[in-house]
Design an enzyme around this catalytic site. Structure first.
Site, short mmCIF file in Angstrom:
data_model
loop_
_atom_site.label_atom_id
_atom_site.label_comp_id
_atom_site.label_asym_id
_atom_site.label_seq_id
_atom_site.Cartn_x
_atom_site.Cartn_y
_atom_site.Cartn_z
N ARG A 227 8.33 -52.90 -17.94
CA ARG A 227 7.54 -52.13 -18.90
C ARG A 227 6.80 -53.02 -19.89
O ARG A 227 7.30 -54.05 -20.32
CB ARG A 227 8.47 -51.16 -19.66
CG ARG A 227 7.76 -50.22 -20.61
CD ARG A 227 8.73 -49.21 -21.19
NE ARG A 227 9.24 -48.30 -20.15
CZ ARG A 227 10.09 -47.30 -20.40
NH1 ARG A 227 10.54 -47.10 -21.64
NH2 ARG A 227 10.50 -46.52 -19.41
N HIS A 228 5.58 -52.58 -20.26
CA HIS A 228 4.82 -53.28 -21.30
C HIS A 228 5.22 -52.70 -22.66
O HIS A 228 5.42 -51.49 -22.79
CB HIS A 228 3.32 -53.09 -21.06
CG HIS A 228 2.46 -54.00 -21.88
ND1 HIS A 228 2.21 -53.79 -23.22
CD2 HIS A 228 1.81 -55.14 -21.55
CE1 HIS A 228 1.42 -54.76 -23.68
NE2 HIS A 228 1.16 -55.60 -22.68
N PRO A 229 5.33 -53.54 -23.69
CA PRO A 229 5.80 -53.03 -24.99
C PRO A 229 4.79 -52.16 -25.73
O PRO A 229 5.19 -51.40 -26.62
CB PRO A 229 6.09 -54.31 -25.78
CG PRO A 229 5.26 -55.36 -25.14
CD PRO A 229 5.19 -55.01 -23.69
#
Length: 412
Positions: A227-229
């Site tokens: 996941r990207h933050p």
């Protein structure tokens, strides 16, 4: 190899990965690289697996197109040979522990006085300054100390190394960038430059979102899996047979994604209608998306999403990545030749330049000290060549002034 760095001579005092990766890139861009190795043992990586008929595939993948000579820089006779090559070099690259070459009389302060146009690049674990400068470092050490491992892996997982030696490779790439900038600077100033690259510095430099979050918000990022933050949806999602990467990083792409999945109402839902809201509610959004994605195989979804130009893709293993038609079409798997094992396949050069052909083959892979005789012959004669060219210049000018003198006397 033909390329923009053709006719430049690189003196390569590197071993293992960070330095050889840099000089491999210089070679791919057209430079001539003479690799100086320790007598009898050579580059440490000659002993690293995997092996093909006792030859290291690891070494071969990084040292194609280079020439090899074995020299002991503590030995007087070998130092004389080294200095003859050094006198002709445009670039010296080394990745010894800081202070090593100074002990042998070849530190930057020593050589820049004799060779003011030389570009001298040092890549090391911690650089030439600071309290850790004398310590050795390997890739995993700087991945850990540089913060990269703290944001890699699944939440609450054991510390996880990035799957390639990114600590070495980024330092090799930054060193290559520095050398090319120094070449441009030399064209303007006529002077060489000392380049100091630290593997740890390079890890800090590539932290991007993680370092921005800490410096701007005082937040300490943690591992988030795929996941990207701060962008959503931007991760791996389960499908019927595997996983698919989806990176719908703006409102238009998210709307297209929802239409492909036949859930157009989700793009207008107050919980998901902006990127910030989607990032806040990503767990809920992921469940909604996977409930739809789970009914078809990854390749089917990729085909549908590609039609709508939604950034997506499967997760390939190395075999699948290497055999990908896109990778093949970009000439990213090339060949080099070894005199014993024959042709050897390796990764190509990702830099494509309009003025130079991206060849499907690279230079041969050198055995230890293979080019000694040719190098000795060339550089032992180089002083004579300089003498004869200077003598020719003198005699041609001498003839000019004699002729001028007689012409002047005649005219007078």
């Amino acid at each position: 190899m033909d390329g923009p760095l053709k006719n430049l001579l690189v003196l390569d005092l590197t071993r293992v990965l960070v330095g050889p990766y840099c000089t491999m890139m210089l070679s791919d861009l057209g430079a001539r690289v003479i690799k100086v190795e320790a007598p009898e043992v050579g580059d440490d990586s000659r002993k690293f697996g995997p092996f093909i008929e006792d030859y290291s595939a690891y070494f071969m993948s990084l040292n194609r197109g280079k020439e090899s000579i074995a020299l002991n820089l503590k030995n007087t006779d070998d130092k004389k040979i080294f200095e003859k090559i050094l006198a002709k070099a445009d670039i010296l690259v080394e990745n010894f522990k800081p202070g090593t070459l100074e002990k042998w009389g070849y530190g930057w302060k020593d050589v820049c006085k004799k060779y003011p146009r030389l570009i001298y690049a040092s890549a090391s674990g911690f650089g030439q300054t600071g309290p850790l400068k004398e310590l050795p470092a390997y890739d995993m050490v700087v991945q850990g100390m540089g913060g990269l491992m703290s944001v890699t892996g699944q939440p609450n997982s054991e510390p996880t190394r990035v799957g390639t030696s990114i600590g070495d490779i980024t330092a090799g790439l930054f060193t290559t960038v520095g050398i090319n900038a120094a070449l441009y600077d030399r064209e303007k100033t006529g002077k060489g430059t000392f380049i100091d690259v630290s593997m740890l510095d390079c890890q800090i430099a590539i932290l991007e979102n993680a370092i921005a979050r800490y410096l701007a918000k005082n937040e300490i990022p943690k591992p988030m899996g795929s996941r990207h933050p701060s962008i959503a949806p931007f991760e791996a999602f389960k499908t019927k047979d595997s996983h698919i990467i989806i990176a719908a990083g703006n409102e238009k792409l998210f709307e297209k994604l929802c239409n492909v999945l036949n859930i157009p109402e989700i793009s207008k839902d107050p919980k998901f209608n902006t990127n910030s809201l989607r990032s806040e509610n990503m767990d809920d959004l992921k469940k909604i998306l996977e409930d739809k994605l789970i009914v078809k195989n990854t390749n089917d979804w990729v085909s549908e999403m590609e039609k709508e130009k939604i950034p997506c893709g499967p997760i390939f293993n190395i075999k699948e990545a290497v055999e990908n038609p896109q990778v093949q079409a970009r000439n990213m798997i090339v060949k080099a030749h070894h005199k014993v094992i024959g042709d050897f396949k390796l990764a190509g050069n990702p830099i494509k330049m309009s003025n130079y052909k991206d060849e499907t083959t690279r230079g041969d892979i050198p055995d230890l000290d293979e080019h000694r005789e040719e190098i000795l012959k060339e550089f032992n004669n180089s002083s004579f060549s300089v003498f004869t060219s200077n003598f020719s210049f003198f005699t041609s000018n001498f003839k000019f002034w004699i002729n001028f003198y007689f012409w002047f006397c005649f005219c007078s």
